[in-house]
Design an enzyme around this catalytic site. Sequence first.
Site, short mmCIF file in Angstrom:
data_model
loop_
_atom_site.label_atom_id
_atom_site.label_comp_id
_atom_site.label_asym_id
_atom_site.label_seq_id
_atom_site.Cartn_x
_atom_site.Cartn_y
_atom_site.Cartn_z
CB CYS A 53 -8.22 10.27 7.16
SG CYS A 53 -8.15 8.54 6.75
CG ASP A 85 -1.74 5.53 2.34
OD1 ASP A 85 -2.05 6.14 1.31
OD2 ASP A 85 -0.63 5.64 2.88
CB CYS A 126 -5.25 10.59 4.69
SG CYS A 126 -5.05 8.80 4.51
CG ASP A 127 -0.93 7.48 5.98
OD1 ASP A 127 -1.64 7.85 6.93
OD2 ASP A 127 -0.62 6.30 5.78
CE LYS A 128 2.29 7.85 1.66
NZ LYS A 128 1.32 7.17 2.53
CB CYS A 198 -4.97 4.98 11.11
SG CYS A 198 -5.71 4.40 9.57
CD GLU A 448 1.83 3.12 3.22
OE1 GLU A 448 0.75 2.64 3.61
OE2 GLU A 448 2.28 4.20 3.62
CB SER A 474 1.15 0.59 6.36
OG SER A 474 0.38 1.23 7.34
#
Length: 571
Positions: A53, A85, A126-128, A198, A448, A474
Amino acid sequence: MPFDKSKLPSRHVSVGPSKAPHRSYYYAMGLTEEDIARPFVGVVSAGNDSAPCNTTLDEQADIAREGVIAAGGTPRRFNTITVTDGIAMGHQGMKSSLVSREVIADSVELSVRGHCYDALVGFAGCDKSLPGMMMAMLRLNVPSVFVYGGSILPGRYHDKDVTVVDVFEAVGQYAAGHCPLQELIALEKVACPGHGACGGQFTANTMAGVAEAIGLSLPNSNMVPAPYASRADIARDAGRAVMHMLENNLRPRDICTQDAFVNAARVVAATGGSTNAALHLPAMAHEAGIRFTLFDVAEIFRTTPYIADLKPGGRYVAKDMHAAGGIYMAMKTLLEGGFLNGDCMTVTGRTIAQNLESVRWNADQDVIRTVSNPITPTGGVVGLKGSLAPDGAIVKVAGMSKLAFEGPAHVFDCEEDCFAAVEARTIEEGEVIIIRYEGPKGGPGMREMLATTAALYGQGMGDKVALITDGRFSGATRGFCIGHVGPEAADCGPIALVENGDIIRIDATAGTIDLLVDDAILAERRAQWQPRINDYQSGALYRYSRTVGPAWLGAVTHPGGEAERHVYADI
């Protein structure tokens, strides 16, 4: 054009005789007198070697410098952290994930404050790191452009596209005896073929869509996959754009208004995005002094058509979304259908409606439908409220056919115990699985649960059980999985009082989630309840657990824009 630095933050480190010591540092780094006289633009990257990521972010950030310089600024690169994650998932490391959102926002704030930067270009993958970066932009309120590093391309296995979620689900298939070990090993080697986040409409791509919909990113920039050469042009253009914003004093809070947050939630719903958006949008709004809660998000979801056929509930990935016309193609039909406010400003200096004028509907694609022909008439994510969750909960229904569930509770006090039960095949069809003490405070960190949900799905139990937690799921989770239950167990919310065998009723159509136990019995249980002490009694997780607020308000850790007495951009 030359910039007047007399009112810019960087004057405090670059203008006047008293700043000679400060300027000596810049000369040491090779800057010229002309460079020092220009505005200083922070170029922050969440790049690292933790996961694919993030691996292209530093390179993209360095290209953004070219755009800043070309438009009359002096770029200053720095980095922040990420917790990825996919690697943190399914063990104690996931407790660090949501906490990292606050650390990212804080670290960007502190670096900008400490060095008096005038503007900001942020790169995240990435996510956060996406909401964390945008929270910092809203907190600082200097002219800012957000750039997503781009998604990964899909892997290919047995002549079909696959993502990391297929690997998580294959773990469950292996445990159920339906996937030979050599198949699992072969899949894990091809599921993630290179750089990028992702690929499905999981949390990273959801928040990348938010960044475009809310106006903080350049139009149709964020669905471009990470390996594509055009990402260099996007980075360069972001550097130019932030200088134009600085010239016109266009700031994030001019862009991210109440109506802009509504637009962002609409796009999440329309694309079947991650339930995590209901955590991150309130947190971003909090930075700007805007009250925007889980219930606001849920109401918007309830009234928005679901139109993008994206994984995990659908068939396509971000690469396909980009080829179909990107987020702006989805926004075009939402605007024409009356679901977006076209007057909201963006980083281009033009409104959403003006940016969309040049977008033409692409009839030769199968990813995005029109609002007149949606996949389902209401959004892919639904808010719930009831006796089990007085402060609300949320469920992703995109791709689900069964929207109601009733069954006996099977209670676990942490994810590890539940995952062990899944592996041991002791979960029964028709049960409502409860995983509690995983909330923001109680976890701490609101983990998650993808490892557990994917394993259930891999065993063929995904639509045969429901799963409820005060933690999170997630963006890649599918099935009847309800998260963000509040009040959380650590605060003696009703979820803390559930016992094995209690009947729970969920109706995602009506938006209800109820514990069918008499009030008198619950009162007896509450009187006997004792607070739990977790293992994290020092360090970052301890500090987070002592400051974090409830999930329905974004799980934030400070009073936010409403309590401000002074905004950094005006120093």
